[in-house]
Scaffold this active site. Sequence first.
Site, PDB file in Angstrom:
ATOM      1  N   ASP A 188      18.384 -45.277  -9.214  1.00  8.93           N
ATOM      2  CA  ASP A 188      17.881 -44.312  -8.225  1.00  8.93           C
ATOM      3  C   ASP A 188      17.705 -42.934  -8.867  1.00  8.93           C
ATOM      4  OD1 ASP A 188      20.542 -43.639  -8.428  1.00  8.93           O
ATOM      5  OD2 ASP A 188      20.941 -43.665  -6.270  1.00  8.93           O
ATOM      6  N   SER A 189      18.036 -42.819 -10.181  1.00  8.31           N
ATOM      7  CA  SER A 189      17.678 -41.617 -10.938  1.00  8.31           C
ATOM      8  C   SER A 189      16.160 -41.449 -10.941  1.00  8.31           C
ATOM      9  CB  SER A 189      18.203 -41.703 -12.374  1.00  8.31           C
ATOM     10  OG  SER A 189      17.896 -42.942 -12.962  1.00  8.31           O
ATOM     11  N   ASP A 203      18.686 -50.500  -7.978  1.00  4.03           N
ATOM     12  CA  ASP A 203      19.722 -49.625  -7.424  1.00  4.03           C
ATOM     13  C   ASP A 203      19.485 -49.452  -5.924  1.00  4.03           C
ATOM     14  OD1 ASP A 203      21.943 -48.116  -7.900  1.00  4.03           O
ATOM     15  OD2 ASP A 203      20.916 -46.562  -9.064  1.00  4.03           O
ATOM     16  N   LYS A 244      22.474 -52.950  -7.550  1.00  4.54           N
ATOM     17  CA  LYS A 244      23.645 -52.130  -7.904  1.00  4.54           C
ATOM     18  C   LYS A 244      24.029 -51.289  -6.700  1.00  4.54           C
ATOM     19  CE  LYS A 244      23.546 -48.349 -10.723  1.00  4.54           C
ATOM     20  NZ  LYS A 244      24.018 -47.279  -9.806  1.00  4.54           N
ATOM     21  N   GLU A 251      26.804 -48.195  -5.422  1.00  4.62           N
ATOM     22  CA  GLU A 251      27.837 -47.211  -5.761  1.00  4.62           C
ATOM     23  C   GLU A 251      29.060 -47.422  -4.862  1.00  4.62           C
ATOM     24  OE1 GLU A 251      26.439 -43.164  -5.833  1.00  4.62           O
ATOM     25  OE2 GLU A 251      24.823 -43.649  -7.229  1.00  4.62           O
ATOM     26  N   GLU A 283      30.974 -44.408 -14.634  1.00 13.38           N
ATOM     27  CA  GLU A 283      30.256 -43.177 -14.986  1.00 13.38           C
ATOM     28  C   GLU A 283      31.186 -41.972 -15.088  1.00 13.38           C
ATOM     29  OE1 GLU A 283      26.598 -42.479 -12.894  1.00 13.38           O
ATOM     30  OE2 GLU A 283      26.392 -40.448 -13.698  1.00 13.38           O
TER      31      GLU A 283
HETATM   32  O1  KIV Z   1      20.380 -44.277 -11.287  1.00  9.02           O
HETATM   33  C1  KIV Z   1      20.750 -44.457 -12.449  1.00  9.02           C
HETATM   34  O2  KIV Z   1      19.998 -44.249 -13.409  1.00  9.02           O
HETATM   35  C2  KIV Z   1      22.113 -44.922 -12.649  1.00  9.02           C
HETATM   36  C3  KIV Z   1      22.606 -45.063 -14.049  1.00  9.02           C
HETATM   37  C4  KIV Z   1      22.710 -43.755 -14.701  1.00  9.02           C
HETATM   38  C5  KIV Z   1      23.853 -45.836 -14.128  1.00  9.02           C
HETATM   39  O3  KIV Z   1      22.794 -45.186 -11.716  1.00  9.02           O
END
Ligand code: KIV
Length: 266
Positions: A46-47, A85, A115, A117, A184
Amino acid sequence: MKDKLTPENIKKLKHGKRKIVAITAYDWATAALSEEASPEIVLVGDSLSMVALGYENTLPVTMDEMIHHTKAVVRAGLKSLIVADMPFMSCGVSVEDTVFNAGKFIKKAGAGAVKIEWRKNIVSTVRELVGHGIPVMGHIGLTPQDILVMGGYKVQGKTPEKVEKLLDNAKELEDAGVFSIVVECVPTSVGKKITESVNVPTIGIGAGPYCDGQIMVFSDIAGLYDKKKPKFVKVYAEAGKLIRNALASYAREVREGKFPDEEHSY
Ligand code: KIV
């Protein structure tokens, strides 16, 4: 289409000799470029919210945007396990919604896993997802979707009580059936402790060298942005500078009437 890696393949790498390589990707182009590294895992993180869509943090990105970009990554046809994510508010609000949203990543976008959190009460949701046949990767330590309550991007696990909490989080996620855990921004000693305490692979980002694998954001590895970087980021190429120089040269040649020349004309 190559034989794809599965969450079970990733799990088995816990006790192997080689570290697991994970990279983020956001579209067909970044996924195709990442093939050179043969990463075991490609995460549509989600980055994306910041590095591809220009938002200030990871909170605004939507399910629809994540699905759109995950589909593009999947189209690169990589052997890597593609993990999507789950964006802020798409998971953990209600179990039903979480299963429905995670299901979309698998069924509609073609991801191999999602993924999630860490947050309070997430463990039963993870169990439910796994029960529905959706492989889950956990994420503990600094969880950027909690930025507003955490008050900034800070190193986590700095007191013995907080380390105990992180160890509990990791154990609970493992018991709920995750196939790996992103850790992280924690001190090296904490990354090591967490890695030794679970039987699923840990994938570190700012968690030191003892994790079973490492993940980095594509744009950070490639040096695409000038923004201030966290200590854990290592820039392996100044691709941003190269691209800016290339674009400036093109513009100069067009303005000066040097491009197109004979070689590039019919
Ligand atoms: O969103 C992302 O890129 C992440 C990674 C940095 C683990 O969650």
